[in-house]
Design an enzyme around this catalytic site. Structure first.
Site, PDB file in Angstrom:
ATOM      1  N   GLU B  90      40.524  26.702  27.394  1.00 11.18           N
ATOM      2  CA  GLU B  90      39.688  27.887  27.161  1.00 11.18           C
ATOM      3  C   GLU B  90      39.895  28.200  25.681  1.00 11.18           C
ATOM      4  OE1 GLU B  90      40.912  27.359  29.921  1.00 11.18           O
ATOM      5  OE2 GLU B  90      39.298  27.990  31.294  1.00 11.18           O
ATOM      6  N   HIS B 159      42.348  35.528  40.634  1.00 12.98           N
ATOM      7  CA  HIS B 159      40.753  34.970  40.372  1.00 12.98           C
ATOM      8  C   HIS B 159      39.903  36.041  40.664  1.00 12.98           C
ATOM      9  CE1 HIS B 159      42.956  31.295  40.370  1.00 12.98           C
ATOM     10  NE2 HIS B 159      41.936  30.657  39.827  1.00 12.98           N
TER      11      HIS B 159
END
Lengths: 394, 362
Positions: B90, B159
């Site tokens: 990322e 998450h």
């Protein structure tokens, strides 16, 4: 009277599940023969910036039969988890390890519980190898109290601190610097122990890995980075993600070894070598050439980016459990029937653990607020409606 | 060049036809249904078709058709030069995308979930949000960061976080939170056309939900204004301000409240930064009572900001303290019963609204 008998038998089976090898000697007359047997690994090791360990490995009947049992147990456990997920008893994410068992089992055989292991989210079998029980696995997966994280973590967050197993991490690559940190602490405390930080080929390109590796090399940390290369980072094949998929070489100035991750004896040999190296010379990379039969997770069929032929091909040619079965049979260490009986036992253990886990209660509501801090300081915390649900953090 | 002219003309004509559109909406039978997933996919498709500078970048967006199938079919249609599959890195690919935006391209970066955006947050804040200011307008960053945000189902602590408040803190960013398919289409198109960095927070559990959609919304020129909330349900007794999935919960709460004679006004915030403070204050000045709803952690959240702005602007209009419904102040637990307690439920919103109306909550 009957009740106390029941209770004592259930605690016995609990202990049985805890210690896989001692269970074997109690229940099933497996060979405890430790006469050395010499075997060659499937392929020689390939090295980068270091000598190559010998491909000739010493083993014995007891070890091979233990390997077989442990891997068969893991295999059965993961397949059972697949069914439980489809039955919606397991929620969220579930990343299965079947096909990769040799890495968990071989690594454990080379080290002690004083050494540390940290991995990502494909952690069920690593947890078992570190001494976790089937009940702890299935209860955690189903969100019950008896789970290793008391139901609060889920599939991706298994831990076992008393065996130096540090999880269980959901963010790709994060576990590698953490693992180097464990190694730092081991050196700081002069523990003469090492850390195995496992990651996948998908995580191998993460910048933080190289940052941590650089520091580990500078400071001679006893860190062993283990790339479990199953050749796919979710749906992306290694050649589409890495300019150089020779992960054992990616450490550049850090030595590396390429290992057949489907051969448990090769894994054990490599990990023994790596531990010795890391204690003397600092970090080393092990690339385990392995394969996962399932998709990335239960949400991924695993067949849109690879062919079914490839999957069945690996199963036929390289399956780690079958390899050990063939080795055992070819050396006459057990009969086919004995091995099948072991598989049946293991299946029953898994089924029993699932049944037990299903009966286990969900965590108490008060658990919502436990363990936010190690020391709550009397701080108040809130539920969704702060005027309705509030608690003082313990 | 033509694209910009076309856009300006469109904006002008959109301004003219907007009142007509709302009239049309009330007359049209809205026979068509569209899932949020389809809405996002069609918006991406149309914007890529309209402007060749728009490209997609992220994990599994191309060959895999998108981890949540939002980018399905786009690789086939636009080719690998405009739909780029990245490694799982990322920080790297976000930095690369921001750099491309500096140069004048229009990247749409997908984070598989916004939890992973934390690996790249330096680029979002320091490289994207602040550049136009630091360069006195020379370097604008026409980038969109999109992906699922907030809790899904059973995905655990790492998450499940909602990042709306975090990103909305930062000047230079625009932060959007679509709820239904109309929002998804209109806001994503607006985001892609916008010259500033936009954080576009979707919701995984809404992707499969189907909403009625009018012909205006289906038109490829359709666009929603950034910074404007929508009154999803008009009411007069209490204002419920929410974003994303909680808009749906608030609408359900409003139905329940109606049976008890409480007429709730539900605001779909749509935009967290800029926050439509005037819509919120106008509503509170009408109803005199406010409940804010969000899935995120409560402290320093969107609800806290809304409460502050209402206290600052409309204090004398408040007949009751502002009620705040938010996610529980704990990391998201996995076990289903605990998870249920960690996320707002419809009954929490109902209860808070009743409290604001000084009604018994039984």
């Amino acid at each position: 009277m009957a009740l106390s008998q029941l209770l004592s038998s259930s605690s016995r089976s609990g202990n049985r599940l805890k210690s896989l090898s001692s269970a074997i000697s109690l229940r099933h007359p497996i060979s405890t023969d430790t006469t050395p047997i010499t075997v060659e690994t499937s392929v020689p090791f390939t090295s980068h910036q270091c000598e190559v360990p010998s491909r000739t490995v010493q083993t014995n009947a007891k070890e091979l039969l233990t390997f077989f049992r442990d891997m068969a147990l893991m295999r059965r456990m993961e397949i059972a988890a697949d069914s439980l997920y489809k039955a919606k008893l397991i929620r969220g994410f579930c990343h299965l390890y079947d096909g990769q068992e040799a890495v968990a089992v071989g690594m454990e055989a080379a080290i002690t519980k004083k050494d540390s292991i940290i991995t990502a989210y494909r952690d069920h079998c690593t947890f078992i190898a570190r001494g976790g029980t089937l009940l702890e696995v299935f209860a955690e997966l189903m969100g019950r109290q008896a789970g290793c994280s008391r139901g609060k973590g889920g599939s991706m967050h298994f831990y076992k601190k008393d065996s130096n197993f540090y999880g269980g991490h959901g963010i790709v690559g994060a576990q590698v610097p953490l693992g180097c940190g464990l190694a730092f602490a081991q050196k700081y405390c002069k523990d003469e122990a090492v850390t195995f930080a496992l990651y996948g080929d998908g995580a191998a390109n993460q910048g933080q890995l190289f940052e941590a590796l650089n520091i580990s090399a500078l400071w001679d940390l006893p860190a062993i980075l283990v790339c479990e290369n199953n050749h796919y980072g979710m749906g992306t094949a290694e050649w589409r993600a890495a300019k150089s998929p020779a992960y054992y070489k990616r450490g550049d100035y850090v030595p590396g070894l390429k290992v057949d991750g489907m051969d448990v004896l090769a894994v054990k040999q490599a990990c023994t070598f790596a531990k010795e190296h890391a204690l003397k010379n600092g970090p080393i990379i092990l690339e385990m050439d392995t394969y996962r039969y399932h998709g990335h997770s239960m949400s991924d069929p695993g067949s849109t980016y690879r062919t079914r032929d490839e999957i069945t091909g690996v199963r036929q040619e390289r399956d780690p459990v079958e390899r050990i079965r063939k080795l055992i049979l070819s050396h006459d260490l057990a009969t086919e029937k004995e091995l099948k009986d072991t598989e049946k036992e293991v299946r029953k253990e898994v089924d029993d653990a699932i049944a037990q886990a299903k009966e286990n209660p969900v965590p108490d509501s008060s658990e919502l607020f436990t363990n936010v801090y190690a020391k709550g300081l009397g701080v108040e915390s809130f539920g969704a409606d702060r005027k309705e649900v509030r608690a003082t953090l313990p | 060049m033509l694209g910009i002219v076309r856009q300006k003309t469109l904006e002008q004509s959109l301004k003219k036809i907007r009142p007509a559109v709302s009239v049309l909406r009330s007359y049209s039978s809205a026979a068509k249904q569209m899932t949020v997933r389809e809405a996002l996919n069609s918006a991406l498709d149309e914007e890529m078709s309209a402007d060749s500078k728009v490209f997609l970048i992220g994990e599994e967006v191309g060959e895999y058709q998108g981890a949540y199938k939002i980018t399905k079919g786009l690789l086939d249609k636009y080719g690998p030069e405009r739909v780029l599959d990245t490694p799982i890195t990322e920080a790297g690919f976000t930095g690369i995308a921001v750099g491309a935006a500096y140069y004048g391209l229009k990247p749409v970066v997908e984070f598989m979930t916004f939890n992973f955006s934390m690996q790249a947050i330096d680029h979002i804040i320091n490289s994207a949000a602040k550049s136009n200011y630091m360069s006195a307008g020379q370097i604008s960053v026409p980038i969109v960061f999109r992906g699922p945000n907030g809790a899904a189902a059973g995905v655990g602590a790492q998450h499940s976080q909602c990042y709306a408040a975090w990103y909305a803190t930062c000047p230079g960013l625009k932060v959007l939170t679509p709820y239904n398919s109309e929002d998804a289409r209109g806001l994503l198109k607006a985001a892609i056309r916008d010259p500033d960095p936009v954080v576009f927070l979707e919701n995984e559990l809404l992707y499969g939900e189907s909403f009625p959609i009018s012909n205006e919304v289906l038109d490829s020129s359709f666009c929603l204004p950034i910074g404007k909330a929508k009154i999803e349900r008009k009411g007069k007794h209490v204002t419920i301000a929410a974003y994303s999935k909680m808009v749906g919960y608030s609408l359900k709460a409003a139905e329940i409240l109606e049976k008890d004679g409480i007429d709730a006004e539900v605001i779909n915030l749509r935009s967290i930064r800029p926050l439509d403070r005037s819509a919120i204050n106008d509503s509170v000045r009408k109803t005199n009572r406010l409940v804010t709803v969000e899935e995120a952690f409560p402290q320093h959240g969107v609800g806290a900001e809304i409460c502050a702005c209402v206290v600052e602007e409309s204090f004398v209009y408040l007949d009751a303290p502002v009620e705040r419904i938010a996610g529980a102040d704990v990391p998201m637990p996995y076990a289903a019963n605990l998870e249920r307690m960690a996320v707002p439920q419809v009954e929490d919103i109902v209860r808070a609204a009743k409290r604001a109306c000084y009604r018994s909550v039984q």
